[in-house]
Scaffold this active site. Sequence first.
Site, PDB file in Angstrom:
ATOM      1  N   ASN A  78       0.847  -1.197   0.000  1.00  0.00           N
ATOM      2  CA  ASN A  78       0.000   0.000   0.000  1.00  0.00           C
ATOM      3  C   ASN A  78       0.883   1.248   0.000  1.00  0.00           C
ATOM      4  OD1 ASN A  78       0.563   0.759   2.873  1.00  0.00           O
ATOM      5  ND2 ASN A  78      -0.315  -1.280   3.195  1.00  0.00           N
ATOM      6  N   LYS A  79       0.259   2.411   0.065  1.00  0.00           N
ATOM      7  CA  LYS A  79       1.000   3.665  -0.147  1.00  0.00           C
ATOM      8  C   LYS A  79       1.657   4.226   1.110  1.00  0.00           C
ATOM      9  CE  LYS A  79      -1.538   5.825  -3.932  1.00  0.00           C
ATOM     10  NZ  LYS A  79      -2.460   6.963  -4.130  1.00  0.00           N
TER      11      LYS A  79
END
Length: 403
Positions: free
Chosen positions: A211-212
Amino acid sequence: MSIFTSKHILLGVTGSIAAYKAADLASKLTQAGAQVDGILTPAAEKFITPLTFQSVTGRKVFTDAELWGGIAHVLHVGLGHSADLLVIAPCTANTLAKLAHGIADNLLTITALAMRSPTLIAPAMDAGMFEHPATQENIRILCGRGVHFAGPDEGHMASGLTGRGRMVEPAELLGHIRLTLGFGGRLAGKKIVVTAGGTQEPIDPVRVLTNKSSGKQGYATAQAALDAGGTVVLITAPTCLTPPVGAKVIPICTAQEMLEAVLAESTGANALVMAAAVADFRPKTVAENKLKKRDGIPQIELGAAPDVLIAVAGLGSRRPRVIIGFAAESRDLLENASSKLKSKELDMLVANDVSAPDAGFGVDTNRVTLLFPNAKEETLPLLSKSEVAETIIAHVAVLLESK
Ligand code: CTP
């Protein structure tokens, strides 16, 4: 407010070629908000001038010329009593020996004897001098008296040889100074576990599902806990960040590894701050070999990853006394966040809207609302992630004091 704000730091510089790096350290400390008074030994003055330090600190720099000046007899006492910390960087084998034996033959060594606050030493010398039994014995004596040490590092030295004797680089020294300033703070004696970064779930030997999350908010929280004197364990998924000096770092990749590390470290922990973005889904099977294009587009079936906070809640009386969670939401922020606060049995939840350009993933600022089980809410303005971290840690301290 940073831990350096308005701190009065004496920076002692001795006669080593690493003295030029002390100017960078003085500059970094000044920029961080500290008031830095340089004290140069006569040998240091052969390598670098008082003007260099004066130019970066904007303050007077002291040398042995002052020792014999009009205010001589009180100068060392005044400096030693008013300072929050004495840093000697670089510190030669000669000055180390003098400090170990209470020799006071220049302004710096006299001031060291008058110090009431902690002393931090960054040795710099040739590897052979560092390893010499006399130096090692002097370090043991000073450690026994509670003096703090940073380094020395291994690497190339002025002599052309390689070995252990290089002064720790200024950026890292800043971390050691921070750590020393934090000792005895509100969280002294408290173990704080902080998680950070986005977990990575393998698909095959070269690909992951992630994820970011940048890890910035988690790392800033670990730093804030150290600044408050806590004993910090940072459980981190892969990031591009340098961990704060003083944290015990446990690198992990997957949600399962995060779970195991958090459960192991929760024993005896006073607080857990779960800032990591942990995977909710992971590939059901991990391909043994790299998936090849020629085999067509793969269908990757996902299964559930373990929920770390739910598992921690299941520890019952062995749970850390204070548990803080985060909620990363792109819509219905407070509604979703308050349901997580309940389902994960948290003492506080930090909710942030990750769709805002100046908050959430990757950026250095955050805009969060703090939620509490008694339905109290605290909406913070746009702040740096360090300021958000300081607020979180201040709440951890209050919660620990009130429980
Ligand atoms: N968390 C966790 N284990 C997971 C996922 C999340 O412990 N497998 C923790 C996070 O570290 C965070 C909190 O739970 O402190 C909320 O995470 P978030 O991703 O916002 O919510 P989820 O519980 O994953 O729910 P959803 O993704 O459906 O919003």
